[in-house]
Design a protein around this motif. Structure first.
Motif, mmCIF file in Angstrom:
data_model
loop_
_atom_site.group_PDB
_atom_site.id
_atom_site.type_symbol
_atom_site.label_atom_id
_atom_site.label_comp_id
_atom_site.label_asym_id
_atom_site.label_seq_id
_atom_site.Cartn_x
_atom_site.Cartn_y
_atom_site.Cartn_z
ATOM 1 N N THR A 72 0.811 10.196 5.566
ATOM 2 C CA THR A 72 1.289 9.112 4.714
ATOM 3 C C THR A 72 2.675 9.442 4.183
ATOM 4 O O THR A 72 2.903 10.541 3.678
ATOM 5 C CB THR A 72 0.319 8.908 3.540
ATOM 6 N N TYR A 73 3.574 8.487 4.318
ATOM 7 C CA TYR A 73 4.935 8.598 3.774
ATOM 8 C C TYR A 73 5.022 7.631 2.605
ATOM 9 O O TYR A 73 4.513 6.509 2.682
ATOM 10 C CB TYR A 73 5.963 8.243 4.852
ATOM 11 N N LEU A 74 5.652 8.052 1.539
ATOM 12 C CA LEU A 74 5.636 7.214 0.348
ATOM 13 C C LEU A 74 6.895 7.414 -0.474
ATOM 14 O O LEU A 74 7.557 8.448 -0.381
ATOM 15 C CB LEU A 74 4.404 7.574 -0.506
ATOM 16 N N PHE A 75 7.224 6.387 -1.215
ATOM 17 C CA PHE A 75 8.269 6.561 -2.213
ATOM 18 C C PHE A 75 7.923 5.729 -3.431
ATOM 19 O O PHE A 75 7.191 4.739 -3.353
ATOM 20 C CB PHE A 75 9.663 6.194 -1.666
ATOM 21 N N SER A 76 8.466 6.155 -4.566
ATOM 22 C CA SER A 76 8.430 5.293 -5.747
ATOM 23 C C SER A 76 9.886 5.046 -6.134
ATOM 24 O O SER A 76 10.713 5.954 -6.049
ATOM 25 C CB SER A 76 7.626 5.915 -6.885
ATOM 26 N N ALA A 77 10.189 3.833 -6.540
ATOM 27 C CA ALA A 77 11.580 3.462 -6.775
ATOM 28 C C ALA A 77 11.691 2.518 -7.957
ATOM 29 O O ALA A 77 10.755 1.767 -8.258
ATOM 30 C CB ALA A 77 12.168 2.803 -5.530
ATOM 31 N N THR A 78 12.839 2.574 -8.589
ATOM 32 C CA THR A 78 13.115 1.650 -9.691
ATOM 33 C C THR A 78 14.231 0.670 -9.321
ATOM 34 O O THR A 78 14.703 -0.088 -10.172
ATOM 35 C CB THR A 78 13.503 2.425 -10.968
ATOM 36 N N GLY A 79 14.644 0.696 -8.061
ATOM 37 C CA GLY A 79 15.663 -0.254 -7.599
ATOM 38 C C GLY A 79 15.825 -0.129 -6.091
ATOM 39 O O GLY A 79 15.235 0.757 -5.463
ATOM 40 N N HIS A 80 16.656 -0.998 -5.508
ATOM 41 C CA HIS A 80 16.948 -0.972 -4.058
ATOM 42 C C HIS A 80 15.659 -0.947 -3.236
ATOM 43 O O HIS A 80 15.561 -0.222 -2.232
ATOM 44 C CB HIS A 80 17.785 0.270 -3.696
ATOM 45 N N ILE A 81 14.703 -1.773 -3.614
ATOM 46 C CA ILE A 81 13.375 -1.703 -2.984
ATOM 47 C C ILE A 81 13.454 -2.044 -1.503
ATOM 48 O O ILE A 81 12.959 -1.282 -0.651
ATOM 49 C CB ILE A 81 12.365 -2.644 -3.682
ATOM 50 N N ASN A 82 14.101 -3.161 -1.193
ATOM 51 C CA ASN A 82 14.167 -3.599 0.212
ATOM 52 C C ASN A 82 14.811 -2.531 1.085
ATOM 53 O O ASN A 82 14.299 -2.174 2.151
ATOM 54 C CB ASN A 82 14.975 -4.898 0.326
ATOM 55 N N GLU A 83 15.926 -2.036 0.593
ATOM 56 C CA GLU A 83 16.680 -1.035 1.351
ATOM 57 C C GLU A 83 15.834 0.225 1.592
ATOM 58 O O GLU A 83 15.853 0.812 2.679
ATOM 59 C CB GLU A 83 17.878 -0.676 0.492
ATOM 60 N N ASN A 84 15.108 0.629 0.566
ATOM 61 C CA ASN A 84 14.304 1.839 0.685
ATOM 62 C C ASN A 84 13.102 1.646 1.611
ATOM 63 O O ASN A 84 12.694 2.566 2.312
ATOM 64 C CB ASN A 84 13.848 2.321 -0.700
#
Lengths: 428, 414
Positions: free
Chosen positions: A101-113
């Motif tokens: 599983t690959y994962l990220f948590s983000a507070t911006g640039h969601i689409n790009e990430n």
């Protein structure tokens, strides 16, 4: 796009296909600052190789799924994590027995990430130098586990439960298999297993599902269809364990005891394995939870402490119950646990116990919606079986007491393995 | 999110009203300064509060009751905040609208918390059990070599320092604690300053019930938590234990504390140095040199210390220590890019934003904001972070001093 609504607990999720190949699930969570995204592929430590178009089988070094997970973070000699960090995201990954599983948590640039994550997964850039550089790092990761008695005890227990199934093998591989890793093996396994058709993408956060669907269909690049295929997972032939009891010494002070209850193939090779998972979960929770009569009796005897727990593990190719305890009297606890199982096989659990465990599980289920990472993981686990985590209350409702007691009656003494770890200073 | 604060004597009530969680939480925090013996007694006392009480006089009955209330969760533990020991007692529960007992659920929840706190069952049998459990908890730290190494490091580092008493007390005191000590610990806790917080979709009824039922009898209000005391240089300590991987702890003193103007710059410096997987230590020790799987630094504003921790093979310990010094030297000379500084700031900014998604974190933020007069609003905090410059980082890096190194592992270090 299909919307599924659960008014009873103010939740909804959306599912759609991207370019007719990739399945995406979006769970809107208004008001949350972070968005959590995970993408899982069904390649784990139990997968031993691939088949090419001529049906020729190739076996690969153990630990390849985990090694590949590490290598996908490198692109042209650089660490891709930095690109995520520059765009308000922190990325990570993990490999277990059945999937990566690959994962990220983000507070911006969601689409790009999201695009960055999927691009990283589907278009590897693995070099010979990169592979050699990674070997000592993974060796140190293996060393880290070498000092952990609980980890080592669990690994030994699995070997004693499973004779043939590759669950016996360490997720990271071994010192030798890590050294044997090659760029070619990694790329071939990647081709066979990292396909959009195999992937579940889960997005949880304050997002607009339609906007995400539009963006992915317009911007996502997917790899061509491939010709290498996964190898079927080696099946465990016997429903019984190979070693009912083993003990080992570790550098520790308090002895531990682990019990594994191997469930038969019919429980997971079944049209509705999740229902069996729930029946066994209710059963073992009722018998061994810290609110159970059994635990109370063990405490009265003074042979357990508050480090005591039970879990049920269910995957497509194996299933078992797992109990962990610390104890100052391994023999007394070992016999007590076997007697408890004999008794509940005969007597079952009561209606009162059944109802209260279900209420506990429903409460736990609803609270899970507050923790985005855990929620994505639960959703992913249920998707492996073609089901939705959101439907858990309805599934629980459809299970009756007799089914749970039948699950207990099905437990066989030959399917139980125990492993104890005792301090180095203990005489055998 | 809405924060409301109300003071009554030595009790501070904080309500963080938000609709985004399905669960809610009430927490009571009592603040004291304790000796090692008192901290141990308090740890045992808190465990006894959550195991049984006069209404539910067995562990099983109490657990069963909570599980039936849709897996309601209670906890009581001892924490540290600066030099203060904090007895934290709390209950986490589903918003009543998701249960089948909507009208009475809040009342039942507050009843449970009040029963736990005000109708304790202190008896010899339970004390004996909890002593055994606490002994075993300390013993299990030895089995986990990361935790054991960290515990040894902290004990050596904080020897003779005001922060030296650990949150849970010390193992050597357990056997000597009597039932009388437990009752004294309980009474002393109730007379300490108290902060009560509610997080979730609360209403006026819940807030009123909480104010009426939970208050401190202390004559004192919350006082100083922080001690500015430099750590003198200590000789390195190497302890031998047969491990597959040595654990290395390197300590630096910064002299920048929690309420100082430079605290945000120090946090950025730490993140740049070793506080993320894009940090200089991670890049150098793990990625470039392949010496470690885990290497990181952490900054503690209450002590002003930065600690670097790495797990490396025995033969690589000295090289690792040299690389740590080398990377710090680079920062003091300004040998880091604007890009890496931006990444460090972004990483911290992310953590700040994400912390507003956790009920427990919101309660802690509100508390800290009140006690230390630091801003709670996200935007204000982020503005302070964004103001940090490269010059600030270089200046602060030049104030860092190596004060202590601890290594655990290897069959022999000589």
């Amino acid at each position: 796009m299909t919307k599924h609504t659960y008014d009873i607990y103010d939740e909804a999720f959306y599912e759609f296909d991207v370019l007719g190949r990739l399945k995406v699930y979006v769970i809107p969570k208004p008001g949350f600052a972070k968005t959590f995204v995970s993408a899982s592929v069904p390649l784990g430590s139990v997968h031993e190789g691939y088949k090419d178009p001529t049906n020729q089988t190739t076996h690969v070094p153990r630990g390849i799924a985990h090694f590949l997970e590490h290598k996908l973070f490198e692109y042209e000699g650089k660490d891709i994590s930095k690109d995520f960090s520059k765009h308000e995201a922190s990325v990570n990954a993990y490999t277990d027995h059945h999937q990566t599983t690959y994962l990220f948590s983000a507070t911006g640039h969601i689409n790009e990430n999201i695009l960055r994550l999927l691009n990283m997964m589907y278009f590897p850039n693995i070099t010979d130098e990169g592979v050699e550089k990674e070997k000592p790092i993974i060796q140190e990761e293996l060393n880290m586990h070498g000092d952990d008695p609980y980890y080592l005890a669990h690994r030994s227990l699995l070997k004693n439960m499973y004779t043939v199934h590759p669950l016996r093998d360490e997720v990271l591989g071994s010192k030798d298999s890590i050294n044997d890793m090659t760029k070619e093996a990694l790329l071939n396994m990647h081709e066979a297993y990292y396909t959009p058709e195999n992937t579940h993408v889960i997005i949880v956060g304050d997002v607009d599902p339609s906007a995400i669907e539009q963006m992915l269909n317009a911007s996502l690049a997917l790899p061509d269809k491939v010709f290498k295929k996964p190898l079927p997972i080696k099946k465990e032939v016997s429903d019984t364990v190979n070693t009912p009891y083993e003990t080992a010494t570790f550098d520790m002070e308090t002895p531990l005891l682990m019990m594994g209850i191997k469930l038969t193939r019919s429980t997971f090779e079944n049209p509705k394995p999740i229902m069996n998972f729930l029946k066994y979960s209710i059963a073992l929770e009722a018998v061994f939870s810290t609110s159970s009569k059994a635990y109370e009796a063990l405490l009265e005897q003074g042979i357990v402490n508050d480090a005591f727990g039970v879990d049920v593990v269910f995957e497509k190719s194996y299933a078992h119950g797992l109990l962990f305890a610390e104890t100052n009297d391994v023999e007394a606890l070992r016999h007590a646990l076997l007697n408890i199982l004999k008794t509940v096989k005969k007597e079952g659990i009561s209606s009162e116990e059944f109802i209260h465990i279900k209420r506990k599980m429903i409460g736990h289920h609803i609270s899970a919606f507050d923790r985005l990472e855990g929620l994505a993981s639960e959703i992913n686990d249920y998707l492996q079986f073609g089901l939705y985590f959101h439907d858990l209350p309805a599934m629980l409702e459809s299970i009756n007491l007799e089914q749970v007691n039948a699950a207990l009656r099905s437990l066989d003494e030959g399917s139980i393995a125990l492993f104890s770890g005792v301090p180095l200073s203990t005489k055998q | 999110m809405n924060l409301s604060t109300h003071k009554e004597g030595s009790t501070l009530y904080q309500t963080i009203k938000t609709r985004k969680f399905k669960a809610m939480r009430i927490q009571l925090r009592y603040f004291s300064v304790l000796t090692a013996k008192d901290a141990t007694a308090r740890t045992l006392m808190l465990s006894m509060l959550t195991s049984k009480n006069k209404v539910y006089p067995s562990r099983r009955l109490f657990s069963r009751q909570l599980e039936t209330m849709f897996d309601t969760n209670v906890h009581a533990r001892n924490l540290k905040l600066g030099k203060k020991h904090v007895a934290q007692i709390g209950i986490q529960f589903l918003n009543p609208k998701y249960t089948d007992v909507k009208d009475t659920f809040i009342e039942e929840i507050v009843d449970q918390l009040e029963t736990m706190l005000k109708k304790p069952l202190f008896d010899e049998k339970t004390l004996s059990e909890e002593k055994r459990f606490l002994h075993d908890q300390f013993a299990s730290e030895y089995a986990n070599k990361d935790i054991y190494a960290s515990r040894r490091y902290q004990t050596l580092l904080f020897k003779d320092h005001p922060y030296q008493v650990p949150a849970n007390g010390e193992r050597e005191w357990i056997d000597s604690i009597t039932l009388e000590d437990i009752k004294e610990a309980y009474e002393a806790m109730l007379e300490a300053p108290l902060v009560v917080s509610i997080v979730g979709d609360s209403d006026a009824y819940l807030e009123k019930e909480v104010r009426e039922r939970f208050r401190s009898f202390s004559p004192d209000s919350l006082s100083a938590f922080l001690v500015r005391q430099a750590f003198p240089f200590k000789e390195d300590v190497k302890e031998t234990l047969n491990l597959t991987q040595d654990r290395v702890f390197v300590t630096l003193q910064s002299d920048t504390y929690y309420m100082d103007e430079d605290v945000w710059a120090m946090r950025v410096l730490n993140t740049l140095f070793g506080g993320s997987s894009e940090s200089m230590l991670f890049e150098s020790i793990r990625e470039k040199n392949g010496l470690a799987y885990q290497v990181a630094s952490s900054y503690q504003p209450f002590t002003s210390l930065i600690t670097v921790m790495a797990g490396v093979s025995h033969e690589n310990v000295e090289k690792t220590q040299a690389l740590i010094k080398e990377e710090l030297e680079k920062i003091t000379q300004g040998e880091f890019s604007s890009e890496s500084l931006d990444i460090a700031k972004q990483s911290l900014a992310q953590s700040i934003k994400k912390s507003y998604d956790s009920e427990n974190s919101l309660a802690v933020k509100a508390l800290v904001s009140e006690i230390f007069s630091v801003p709670l609003q996200k935007d204000v905090v982020l503005k302070r972070l964004n103001k940090v410059t490269k010059e600030d980082i270089i200046r602060l890096a030049n104030t860092l001093k190596f004060v202590f190194t601890y290594v655990l592992g290897g069959k022999s270090h000589d």
